[in-house]
Design a protein around this motif. Structure first.
Motif, PDB file in Angstrom:
ATOM      1  N   LEU A 285      -7.401   6.516   1.323  1.00 27.77           N
ATOM      2  CA  LEU A 285      -6.020   6.448   1.801  1.00 27.77           C
ATOM      3  C   LEU A 285      -5.340   5.142   1.413  1.00 27.77           C
ATOM      4  O   LEU A 285      -4.122   5.040   1.468  1.00 27.77           O
ATOM      5  CB  LEU A 285      -5.969   6.644   3.312  1.00 27.77           C
ATOM      6  N   MET A 286      -6.122   4.141   1.036  1.00 23.37           N
ATOM      7  CA  MET A 286      -5.523   2.914   0.530  1.00 23.37           C
ATOM      8  C   MET A 286      -4.939   3.164  -0.857  1.00 23.37           C
ATOM      9  O   MET A 286      -5.444   3.997  -1.612  1.00 23.37           O
ATOM     10  CB  MET A 286      -6.552   1.786   0.476  1.00 23.37           C
ATOM     11  N   LYS A 287      -3.891   2.444  -1.175  1.00 20.06           N
ATOM     12  CA  LYS A 287      -3.271   2.476  -2.494  1.00 20.06           C
ATOM     13  C   LYS A 287      -3.612   1.176  -3.231  1.00 20.06           C
ATOM     14  O   LYS A 287      -4.049   0.193  -2.608  1.00 20.06           O
ATOM     15  CB  LYS A 287      -1.746   2.617  -2.363  1.00 20.06           C
ATOM     16  N   PRO A 288      -3.406   1.140  -4.550  1.00 20.18           N
ATOM     17  CA  PRO A 288      -3.665  -0.117  -5.265  1.00 20.18           C
ATOM     18  C   PRO A 288      -2.963  -1.322  -4.639  1.00 20.18           C
ATOM     19  O   PRO A 288      -3.547  -2.413  -4.559  1.00 20.18           O
ATOM     20  CB  PRO A 288      -3.143   0.185  -6.676  1.00 20.18           C
ATOM     21  N   ASN A 289      -1.722  -1.123  -4.180  1.00 18.74           N
ATOM     22  CA  ASN A 289      -1.005  -2.257  -3.585  1.00 18.74           C
ATOM     23  C   ASN A 289      -1.560  -2.660  -2.223  1.00 18.74           C
ATOM     24  O   ASN A 289      -1.381  -3.798  -1.786  1.00 18.74           O
ATOM     25  CB  ASN A 289       0.487  -1.942  -3.479  1.00 18.74           C
ATOM     26  N   THR A 290      -2.242  -1.735  -1.541  1.00 23.13           N
ATOM     27  CA  THR A 290      -2.939  -2.108  -0.307  1.00 23.13           C
ATOM     28  C   THR A 290      -3.987  -3.171  -0.617  1.00 23.13           C
ATOM     29  O   THR A 290      -4.094  -4.193   0.069  1.00 23.13           O
ATOM     30  CB  THR A 290      -3.623  -0.874   0.323  1.00 23.13           C
ATOM     31  N   LEU A 291      -4.750  -2.936  -1.663  1.00 22.64           N
ATOM     32  CA  LEU A 291      -5.796  -3.884  -2.047  1.00 22.64           C
ATOM     33  C   LEU A 291      -5.210  -5.192  -2.570  1.00 22.64           C
ATOM     34  O   LEU A 291      -5.762  -6.275  -2.317  1.00 22.64           O
ATOM     35  CB  LEU A 291      -6.705  -3.251  -3.101  1.00 22.64           C
ATOM     36  N   GLU A 292      -4.095  -5.104  -3.293  1.00 27.43           N
ATOM     37  CA  GLU A 292      -3.434  -6.336  -3.761  1.00 27.43           C
ATOM     38  C   GLU A 292      -3.038  -7.201  -2.573  1.00 27.43           C
ATOM     39  O   GLU A 292      -3.225  -8.421  -2.569  1.00 27.43           O
ATOM     40  CB  GLU A 292      -2.191  -5.976  -4.589  1.00 27.43           C
ATOM     41  N   ILE A 293      -2.475  -6.560  -1.542  1.00 32.27           N
ATOM     42  CA  ILE A 293      -2.041  -7.300  -0.353  1.00 32.27           C
ATOM     43  C   ILE A 293      -3.237  -7.926   0.351  1.00 32.27           C
ATOM     44  O   ILE A 293      -3.192  -9.101   0.762  1.00 32.27           O
ATOM     45  CB  ILE A 293      -1.265  -6.362   0.598  1.00 32.27           C
ATOM     46  N   ILE A 294      -4.317  -7.160   0.506  1.00 31.18           N
ATOM     47  CA  ILE A 294      -5.506  -7.693   1.174  1.00 31.18           C
ATOM     48  C   ILE A 294      -6.015  -8.935   0.443  1.00 31.18           C
ATOM     49  O   ILE A 294      -6.324  -9.964   1.067  1.00 31.18           O
ATOM     50  CB  ILE A 294      -6.601  -6.611   1.259  1.00 31.18           C
ATOM     51  N   ASN A 295      -6.083  -8.870  -0.872  1.00 33.63           N
ATOM     52  CA  ASN A 295      -6.572 -10.026  -1.640  1.00 33.63           C
ATOM     53  C   ASN A 295      -5.622 -11.213  -1.547  1.00 33.63           C
ATOM     54  O   ASN A 295      -6.062 -12.368  -1.484  1.00 33.63           O
ATOM     55  CB  ASN A 295      -6.812  -9.620  -3.096  1.00 33.63           C
ATOM     56  N   LYS A 296      -4.316 -10.933  -1.516  1.00 35.97           N
ATOM     57  CA  LYS A 296      -3.335 -12.015  -1.348  1.00 35.97           C
ATOM     58  C   LYS A 296      -3.497 -12.680   0.017  1.00 35.97           C
ATOM     59  O   LYS A 296      -3.360 -13.903   0.144  1.00 35.97           O
ATOM     60  CB  LYS A 296      -1.921 -11.463  -1.501  1.00 35.97           C
ATOM     61  N   ILE A 297      -3.755 -11.879   1.047  1.00 33.58           N
ATOM     62  CA  ILE A 297      -3.948 -12.424   2.396  1.00 33.58           C
ATOM     63  C   ILE A 297      -5.187 -13.311   2.430  1.00 33.58           C
ATOM     64  O   ILE A 297      -5.167 -14.420   2.986  1.00 33.58           O
ATOM     65  CB  ILE A 297      -4.044 -11.280   3.428  1.00 33.58           C
ATOM     66  N   TRP A 298      -6.277 -12.849   1.821  1.00 31.72           N
ATOM     67  CA  TRP A 298      -7.500 -13.656   1.802  1.00 31.72           C
ATOM     68  C   TRP A 298      -7.264 -14.986   1.075  1.00 31.72           C
ATOM     69  O   TRP A 298      -7.738 -16.039   1.515  1.00 31.72           O
ATOM     70  CB  TRP A 298      -8.629 -12.869   1.129  1.00 31.72           C
ATOM     71  N   LYS A 299      -6.545 -14.929  -0.029  1.00 33.82           N
ATOM     72  CA  LYS A 299      -6.264 -16.149  -0.803  1.00 33.82           C
ATOM     73  C   LYS A 299      -5.387 -17.105   0.008  1.00 33.82           C
ATOM     74  O   LYS A 299      -5.661 -18.317   0.081  1.00 33.82           O
ATOM     75  CB  LYS A 299      -5.575 -15.765  -2.113  1.00 33.82           C
ATOM     76  N   TYR A 300      -4.347 -16.572   0.638  1.00 33.59           N
ATOM     77  CA  TYR A 300      -3.448 -17.396   1.443  1.00 33.59           C
ATOM     78  C   TYR A 300      -4.205 -18.039   2.597  1.00 33.59           C
ATOM     79  O   TYR A 300      -4.016 -19.229   2.900  1.00 33.59           O
ATOM     80  CB  TYR A 300      -2.297 -16.540   1.982  1.00 33.59           C
ATOM     81  N   ARG A 301      -5.062 -17.278   3.234  1.00 29.88           N
ATOM     82  CA  ARG A 301      -5.812 -17.793   4.392  1.00 29.88           C
ATOM     83  C   ARG A 301      -6.708 -18.959   3.986  1.00 29.88           C
ATOM     84  O   ARG A 301      -6.780 -19.981   4.657  1.00 29.88           O
ATOM     85  CB  ARG A 301      -6.648 -16.669   5.020  1.00 29.88           C
ATOM     86  N   ALA A 302      -7.386 -18.792   2.851  1.00 31.37           N
ATOM     87  CA  ALA A 302      -8.284 -19.850   2.391  1.00 31.37           C
ATOM     88  C   ALA A 302      -7.520 -21.110   1.986  1.00 31.37           C
ATOM     89  O   ALA A 302      -7.932 -22.231   2.303  1.00 31.37           O
ATOM     90  CB  ALA A 302      -9.107 -19.338   1.216  1.00 31.37           C
TER      91      ALA A 302
END
Length: 359
Positions: A285-302
């Motif tokens: 049910l995730m879309k490619p942009n779902t994963l892009e957002i998740i990775n952006k969040i992880w990068k921002y958090r770090a």
């Protein structure tokens, strides 16, 4: 389990016409429920933040008629008659008829609207069914003025659950537990209860930005997804994990450990989708942009030593959770970066709310 408490014994008043309007919120589960048995009983306990801005407003006009063998109602959604929605609502009325026998005495005209896109993974069933339940309880209160507000909320949650399990968590707030759990006093599979412990100040007015990656209808309905858990090879382990996580998040909400909160909430979101990807048939049910957002969040958090995190419902949209003291910086991040991955750059700023409101 005592369901008899919800069967009205005495209705003292005779009401010819009545009209009630309720605004009820969506909610976002932190510990997910995925898997149920009839009638709408959860396989594990769950806990959710009640939302504030994502809500349904529903008006039901009741007109007295000769008692009929089936419930009579018209349904309008955002100003248009919606025949395709009627079977689900008819099934809901069938499930609650034992507990609301007075519905056979009225013709109902239901008008409903959402503050967010319908069927796009923002728990429209939760807000929609809880709004109908509150309207029914307003009528019951008119027919029997002796019932208390505590009973009204409990029964409304009980009724809403029979239409949509997560709707049981949309009557009150800011944190609601649904499902029997040994560490949550008065918790029940029959209805939601407010989280009974003092919540750490860091979780007050917690923020939830909902990124609309895909505003279309979900590929698979929640009902179908829940049913796939019956023969799922990892189902029992998942139910145990979820109940263990609810005990853990109970402590986290009290002690304010944001690092532990981030880890548990994201793990719960990914586990929910892992169960769908490993069911038969399987779904992504995730879309490619779902994963892009998740990775952006992880990068921002770090990079920013932030406490931002994500969670997901059974869809592609991303709920971005963060404490109020990070609101300005995270909102800039959303507007400047994450919005680019949303459909038409659309997102909704929301925050923790306090449940149903009569209008």
């Amino acid at each position: 389990m005592n369901t008899a408490q919800f069967i009205p014994e005495i209705l003292t008043e005779n009401i010819e016409k009545a009209n009630f309007t309720w605004q009820t919120p969506s909610n976002i589960a932190l510990v997910k429920y995925w898997g149920k048995s009839n009638p709408q009983m959860p396989k594990n306990a769950s806990i959710s933040f009640t939302l504030n801005n994502c809500h349904t407003i529903t008006t039901i006009a009741f007109s007295k008629i000769e008692r009929t063998a089936e419930v009579k109602f018209d349904l309008f959604f955002e100003g248009k008659e919606k025949e395709e929605f009627k079977p689900k609502i008819a099934e809901f009325f069938k499930r609650v008829q034992e507990y609301c026998p007075y519905i056979f005495n009225y013709k109902m005209t239901i008008n409903s609207e959402n503050s967010f896109p319908h069927s796009s993974g923002i728990a429209s069933s939760a807000s929609g069914l809880s709004a109908i339940a509150m309207c029914l309880m307003s009528l019951e209160n008119e027919l029997n003025p002796s019932i208390t507000q505590e009973f009204i909320n409990k029964k409304a949650s009980f009724l809403a659950r029979l239409g949509s399990g997560s709707a049981s968590r949309s009557i009150e707030g800011p944190l609601v537990v649904w499902g029997n759990h040994p560490e949550i006093a008065e918790s029940s599979d029959l209805f939601g209860v407010q989280f009974p412990y003092k919540v750490h100040s860091v979780f007050k007015n917690y923020q939830d930005a909902i990124l609309l990656v895909d505003k279309g209808e979900k590929v698979v309905s929640s009902t179908v997804g829940h049913n796939l858990m019956h023969n799922h090879p990892y189902a029992e382990s998942r139910f145990t994990q979820a109940n263990d996580n609810l005990g853990k998040i109970s402590e986290i909400l009290q002690n304010g450990d944001l690092e532990a909160f981030v880890s548990l909430v994201e793990s719960e979101a990914l586990t929910l989708h892992a169960m769908m990807m490993t069911s038969n048939p399987y779904f992504i049910l995730m879309k490619p942009n779902t994963l892009e957002i998740i990775n952006k969040i992880w990068k921002y958090r770090a990079e920013n030593k932030s406490n931002i995190c994500f969670t997901l419902d059974a869809g592609a949209n991303v709920h971005v959770l963060y404490p109020e003291n990070e609101k300005d910086s995270v909102n800039n991040f959303i507007e400047n970066e994450l919005a680019n991955y949303c459909q038409n750059k659309q997102f909704i700023y929301d925050s923790v709310g306090f449940g149903a409101k009569k209008i």
